[in-house]
Enzyme design. Sequence first.
Site, PDB file in Angstrom:
ATOM      1  N   CYS A 115       0.819  -1.225   0.000  1.00 53.42           N
ATOM      2  CA  CYS A 115       0.000   0.000   0.000  1.00 53.42           C
ATOM      3  C   CYS A 115       0.850   1.272   0.000  1.00 53.42           C
ATOM      4  CB  CYS A 115      -0.946   0.004   1.191  1.00 53.42           C
ATOM      5  SG  CYS A 115      -1.877  -1.521   1.342  1.00 53.42           S
ATOM      6  N   HIS A 252      -2.857   6.665   2.824  1.00 55.35           N
ATOM      7  CA  HIS A 252      -3.406   5.480   2.150  1.00 55.35           C
ATOM      8  C   HIS A 252      -4.788   5.196   2.747  1.00 55.35           C
ATOM      9  CE1 HIS A 252      -4.335   1.459   1.183  1.00 55.35           C
ATOM     10  NE2 HIS A 252      -3.919   0.941   2.327  1.00 55.35           N
ATOM     11  N   ASN A 282     -10.415  -0.355   0.297  1.00 53.71           N
ATOM     12  CA  ASN A 282      -8.951  -0.277   0.362  1.00 53.71           C
ATOM     13  C   ASN A 282      -8.408  -0.785  -0.970  1.00 53.71           C
ATOM     14  OD1 ASN A 282      -6.226  -0.807   0.712  1.00 53.71           O
ATOM     15  ND2 ASN A 282      -6.465  -1.540   2.824  1.00 53.71           N
TER      16      ASN A 282
END
Length: 331
Positions: A115, A252, A282
Amino acid sequence: MNQSMSTITAMGTYVPDRILSNADLEKLVDTSDEWIVQRTGMRERRIAADNQFVSDLATKAVEDMMRRYNVNIEDVDMILVATSTPEYSFPSTASRVQANLKIPHTGVLDLNAACAGFTYGLQLADSLVTSGMYHKVLVIGAETLSKITDYTDRTTCVLFGDGAGAFLVERAAGKGDFMAAISGTSGEGGIHLYKTGLSSEMNGVPLEGEGCLVQNGREIYKWAVRTIPEQLSGLIAKAEMKPDQIDWFVPHSANLRMIEAVCERGPIPLERTLTSVEYRGNTSAASIPLALQLAVDEGKLKEGQSIALFGFGGGLTYAGLVLRWSVPDTQ
Ligand code: ACO
């Protein structure tokens, strides 16, 4: 090689058409819209078609960028693709993007920083350009996390979605956009977030979930909330700025509750935070460009504003940047 500055001149994104809502997830596993919204802030995610892979999403993000900004990519020197979900171990996703877009003379490289991949990619692009080595670098964050998600595991399947974002980083005539960068790693924590590869153990511990993403959500949460506030303050200080000079914090988009906890402890309040978490879930390396695109489309993010990007995740690793946003407003 001459020292030069770099600037972001264009941005594009792509998400697949198929929507996976909380109501859809209620039919797959023992969960509820209420639990998901309360713990994660998520309502929907986008899911790639069975025959759609990460290089397809990445290519579409670049095509979106070309449509919005009318930029020339024929002279791109390097394509960097941050992804945890490449369709092949090799050839690289970046090489598939090169083939799709027919960019004639470019290097290609995939980055594996989960990520944090997109912010690492921007750091590398800035250094390749400011060193004088290259003129134009394409940075892409792209994921098809749905393809490595176990849809019988309620602890992970509610979290992840698919998408892609692309930035063009070029040599700047005047002042550059990149003001400060940091990165760091707690490698011993890698066991808390992984997908198995050739080895079936880590730190002597047998790994689970063959071929699927496995996480210890509690440990990730604790690491992120402990690490990010302090590192974000350090990043802003490194840019020789005060927190109130940062217009937007763009972490993120892992999970809204986790971001709220980071903001409570950190230098920038939630009101000055941009995310893509609510309707994209996500999306790992794609989440930061998706958040920036949404903010541009909503008229929140404007040319000349200062932003702090902060990628973090599997590794466990993080990379942060302070930027002046100079992408022209095409709205
Ligand atoms: N629906 C209903 N109940 C659930 C679900 C679900 N989808 N998932 C877990 N539960 C249950 C558990 O089984 C458990 O039940 P029990 O008490 O009967 O055993 C209970 O809810 C609590 O489970 P926890 O895992 O302890 O839940 P927690 O409050 O920690 O929330 C979450 C889980 C949202 C994943 C949280 O740990 C978190 O935000 N972690 C951060 C991890 C993250 O964002 N990962 C993304 C990848 S990492 C990254 O991108 C950086």
